[in-house]
Structure formats: C-alpha cells, structure tokens
Design an enzyme around this catalytic site. Structure first.
Site, PDB file in Angstrom:
ATOM      1  N   GLU A 136       2.619 116.652  43.037  1.00  0.00           N
ATOM      2  CA  GLU A 136       1.782 116.538  44.230  1.00  0.00           C
ATOM      3  C   GLU A 136       2.237 117.592  45.227  1.00  0.00           C
ATOM      4  O   GLU A 136       3.325 118.158  45.086  1.00  0.00           O
ATOM      5  CB  GLU A 136       1.876 115.131  44.819  1.00  0.00           C
ATOM      6  CG  GLU A 136       1.369 114.056  43.863  1.00  0.00           C
ATOM      7  CD  GLU A 136       1.455 112.647  44.431  1.00  0.00           C
ATOM      8  OE1 GLU A 136       1.870 112.501  45.608  1.00  0.00           O
ATOM      9  OE2 GLU A 136       1.107 111.701  43.692  1.00  0.00           O
ATOM     10  N   GLY A 140       6.840 118.104  44.518  1.00  0.00           N
ATOM     11  CA  GLY A 140       6.878 118.882  43.289  1.00  0.00           C
ATOM     12  C   GLY A 140       8.124 118.565  42.481  1.00  0.00           C
ATOM     13  O   GLY A 140       8.084 117.821  41.504  1.00  0.00           O
ATOM     14  N   SER A 141       9.261 119.091  42.906  1.00  0.00           N
ATOM     15  CA  SER A 141      10.510 118.825  42.191  1.00  0.00           C
ATOM     16  C   SER A 141      10.969 117.380  42.367  1.00  0.00           C
ATOM     17  O   SER A 141      11.610 116.816  41.486  1.00  0.00           O
ATOM     18  CB  SER A 141      11.601 119.787  42.678  1.00  0.00           C
ATOM     19  OG  SER A 141      11.277 121.125  42.341  1.00  0.00           O
ATOM     20  N   ARG A 276       5.907 158.321  22.995  1.00  0.00           N
ATOM     21  CA  ARG A 276       5.902 159.206  24.164  1.00  0.00           C
ATOM     22  C   ARG A 276       7.043 160.214  24.045  1.00  0.00           C
ATOM     23  O   ARG A 276       8.187 159.846  23.790  1.00  0.00           O
ATOM     24  CB  ARG A 276       6.094 158.359  25.419  1.00  0.00           C
ATOM     25  CG  ARG A 276       6.244 159.165  26.692  1.00  0.00           C
ATOM     26  CD  ARG A 276       5.058 158.983  27.567  1.00  0.00           C
ATOM     27  NE  ARG A 276       5.299 159.539  28.891  1.00  0.00           N
ATOM     28  CZ  ARG A 276       4.475 160.397  29.471  1.00  0.00           C
ATOM     29  NH1 ARG A 276       3.388 160.799  28.839  1.00  0.00           N
ATOM     30  NH2 ARG A 276       4.712 160.843  30.681  1.00  0.00           N
ATOM     31  N   GLN A 344       9.304 148.993  33.508  1.00  0.00           N
ATOM     32  CA  GLN A 344      10.141 150.123  33.892  1.00  0.00           C
ATOM     33  C   GLN A 344      10.238 151.157  32.774  1.00  0.00           C
ATOM     34  O   GLN A 344      10.173 152.372  33.027  1.00  0.00           O
ATOM     35  CB  GLN A 344      11.543 149.612  34.257  1.00  0.00           C
ATOM     36  CG  GLN A 344      12.455 150.670  34.855  1.00  0.00           C
ATOM     37  CD  GLN A 344      12.035 151.067  36.259  1.00  0.00           C
ATOM     38  OE1 GLN A 344      11.363 150.311  36.938  1.00  0.00           O
ATOM     39  NE2 GLN A 344      12.409 152.265  36.677  1.00  0.00           N
ATOM     40  N   GLU A 371       6.877 122.909  35.060  1.00  0.00           N
ATOM     41  CA  GLU A 371       7.584 121.841  34.335  1.00  0.00           C
ATOM     42  C   GLU A 371       9.066 121.773  34.682  1.00  0.00           C
ATOM     43  O   GLU A 371       9.938 121.641  33.823  1.00  0.00           O
ATOM     44  CB  GLU A 371       7.350 121.969  32.825  1.00  0.00           C
ATOM     45  CG  GLU A 371       5.891 121.712  32.483  1.00  0.00           C
ATOM     46  CD  GLU A 371       5.632 121.556  30.999  1.00  0.00           C
ATOM     47  OE1 GLU A 371       6.526 121.121  30.263  1.00  0.00           O
ATOM     48  OE2 GLU A 371       4.511 121.877  30.594  1.00  0.00           O
TER      49      GLU A 371
END
Length: 391
Positions: A136, A140-141, A276, A344, A371
């Site tokens: 909610e 959350g946690s 490349r 990178q 999760e």
C-alpha cells in the site's frame, strides 16, 4: 576483418530429459515470439496480453505447481531457469510470469481442496492472469501495517481500501488481496481471492516508470468489493503467514529474472565490443575490457548458482528463506552492475535507444525494489544470522 563473437550458450544443469525439452521449447518461443517485438512494445507501453494466453496454453504459467492441480509439475530448479530465459528475451514477460505464480501461491498452498479444484485449473492453465496485492502507499516495506480492511457481512466479506504498486493492476483476471480482518499487526491480516471483474474493484492509471513500460503497475481500489466467504484463503488471521511464504518463493523468481536480464546485457555488450574496431583491432583485444567482461560473466554465474542452490533447498522441502533473500539481493545487485557496465562498454551507442542496453539498465533498477527492497533482504538475512534486532 575479425568475426563477431557469438555469446557462449549458458550451461544448464537440468534434472531430466523432460526439463531439457521444456527449456528448448522456451528458447524457441523466446526467439520467435518474445524478443522480436520487445523494444517496440516496451517503448509504446504495450502489454503482450495475447502472448500470456499463448504461454498459458503451453503450460508455462503453472510450471511449479502439481499436475493434479492443473500445473506443470516441474521443480523450482527448472521453473526458475525458464523464467531466466524469458526474462533475457523480455523482462516484462519473465517478471509477469513470476508475479502470476506468486498470485497463485495462496490458493495452491493454503487453499482448501474445494478452492483448489474450483480455481486452480483456470488460474494455472486456463488463460487467466493474476496479480498480487500486498503493498500500500503507506506500508510498502512495513507490510504488517496495511490498512485495507475486510469486514464480515453475513455470508460474505466486504473489502475496502487501496493497494499500490500492483503489477498487472487493472488487467488481471484475479487478485490475491491481503486485507485486515482483525487487530493491528500481522495477526490481524487475512488473504482473499478477488475476481478481476468484481463490482467496486477498479484501477488507477498505470504509473509512469523509468523502465518496463510494457508491464502495467497501478493502484487498485477496492470500494466495498463483496466476495463470498468461500474466497477467504486459509484461516482468518493467517494472511501474513500466507504472504511471507509466497514472498520467499517470489524472491527466487526475481533473482532468476535479474540474471536473465544481466545475461542479455552481457551478450549485447560482448557482441558489440567484439565487432567494433578501435586503433586497428577489435575492442575485445584490449586487456582492460577483457577483464571487465570476465568480471561481469563471473557475477552472472555466481548469481545463477546462488538462486539454483536456494531452489534445490525449496524442492527438497528444506528451509530456504535466508537463501532466497541472499539470491534476490545478490542477483539484482549484479543485474544493476552488469547493465550499467554494458552501457559503458558500448560508449555512446549504449546510451541510445537504437540498442537495448539502455533499456536493460532502466529495467534493472526496479528489481532491487520489488518484492522486498534489497535493504529488507539484508534485514532478513541478518535476522537468520543473529536473531531479531533488540532481542
């Protein structure tokens, strides 16, 4: 001109010929149906609902559940490798299957025989798609502090409240909803199976996210949603235990998806840098770059070994909560590192939307959050090592 290096195939340890054939089928589906439209559909925030119906018909939405319940009867060790392959092709698909599996867990593991017989065949192989409603906006946690309520009304329960950050919110055919039926704290929470077309259930507009545009995440509103008493899953007040049991397994799904995404990013960077040329030779001839690729490959292999070890504990019926938290923590952190370094390694090209590396980087971030954030995973691991804080 030096040839472009092909990514080395991932070496798999599978317990049966059936599992090997299954993974071959998944790779074929991923190559033909999942990967080709991924970039365009993610950019257009298009959810591949038809693909999920196809995956359901193929049996891929119910793999870790018993065949007697309509599932695939596969061990978690195999199911997670399937998730990894699909997530490598498109994270929206791999994560979507993981969430659907999470949404089925309550009925499969805690439901009555009547509930399993009535609901699971359609949930596991009937083309339905599930969502899991625990979080909610203000809890959350701290999931035990949820405020969505369910009140008895005769032979029914009436649910009122708002769930937040719900994957498949607004498009799911069913929702596993955790709601408060009693006192504050974890002992006052119960689990319910709510149809997606229930009167009073609605969803807000999908959240605008930095990645995974094709996977809708939305608030789900329950405005006096009435469900029969037969849709209470498990015992009244057992919901928090139901939720935690599901999350242990779900964290392994996130770990597998993270490794799939990381593998896709490494493969992209390897293909680019081997083709490349700079200063008259391929980039992969430069030792600094070769060492960086080796480090990334090692992170992926370590993460894969960690989630598979946890899966084998689960399959053997052994405790695996700490190992699931370790796998989720390590694998999602590895995915963040690998995708960042892949961009990178590709330089300016990696930063453009012409290559998928930048999408992989944006997608990886959410895996450290969903999760159970990685900070929560550290708390879980520490609790197993040293006991609850303050004890």
């Amino acid at each position: 001109m030096d040839p472009v290096l092909e990514p080395a195939p991932v070496r798999r340890t599978l317990p049966s010929e059936e599992a090997r054939q299954l993974l071959d089928l998944v790779r074929e589906i991923a190559a033909k149906e999942v990967r080709p439209p991924a970039a365009e559909e993610e950019a257009g925030s298009h959810f591949p609902r038809g693909l999920f119906r196809t995956l359901s018909e193929t049996g891929l939405l119910g793999l870790p559940y018993p065949e007697a319940l309509g599932g695939g009867g596969q061990p978690y060790e195999v199911y997670l490798q399937v998730l990894e392959e699909l997530a490598a092709a498109r994270l929206t698909v791999g994560l979507g299957i993981s969430v659907h599996t999470l949404a089925c867990h309550a009925v499969a593991e805690f439901g009555s025989d009547e509930q399993r017989a009535e609901h699971l065949p359609a949930m596991l192989g009937g083309g339905l798609l599930g969502a899991y409603c625990l979080s909610e906006a203000a809890s959350g946690s701290d999931a035990a502090a949820l405020r969505t309520r369910a009140a008895r009304d005769g032979g029914a329960w009436v649910l009122t409240g708002t769930k937040a950050w719900i994957t498949h919110g607004g498009i799911a055919d069913f929702y596993t909803v955790l709601a408060r039926t009693g006192v504050d704290g974890p002992r006052g929470i119960s689990a319910f199976l709510v149809p997606g077309d229930a009167e009073g259930l609605s969803a807000a507009l999908p959240e605008r996210k930095m990645g995974m545009g094709g996977s809708p995440t939305a608030q789900v509103h329950l405005d006096g949603v009435r469900v029969p008493a037969s849709r209470l899953v498990g015992e009244e007040g057992q919901g928090f235990s139901v939720a935690l049991a599901a999350l242990d397994s779900g964290r392994l799904g996130i770990a597998a998806c993270a490794i799939g995404l990381a593998q896709a990013a490494l493969d992209e960077a390897l293909a680019f840098t081997s083709g490349r040329r700079q200063f008259g030779r391929p980039l992969t001839d430069f030792q600094g770059l070769r060492f960086q690729l080796a480090d990334l490959a090692t992170q992926i292999e370590a993460g894969r070994a960690l989630y598979l070890a946890a899966a084998r504990l689960r399959d053997a019926g052994e405790p695996f909560s700490a190992q699931a938290a370790m796998a989720k923590l390590f694998c999602t952190d590895a995915a963040m590192r690998v995708t960042t370094d892949a961009v990178q390694l590709m330089g300016g090209y990696g930063y453009t939307a012409d290559f998928p590396a930048e999408r992989y980087l944006r997608e990886a971030k959410v895996l450290q959050i969903v999760e159970g954030t990685n900070q929560i995973q550290r708390l879980v691991i520490a609790r197993h090592l040293a006991g609850p804080a303050g004890s």
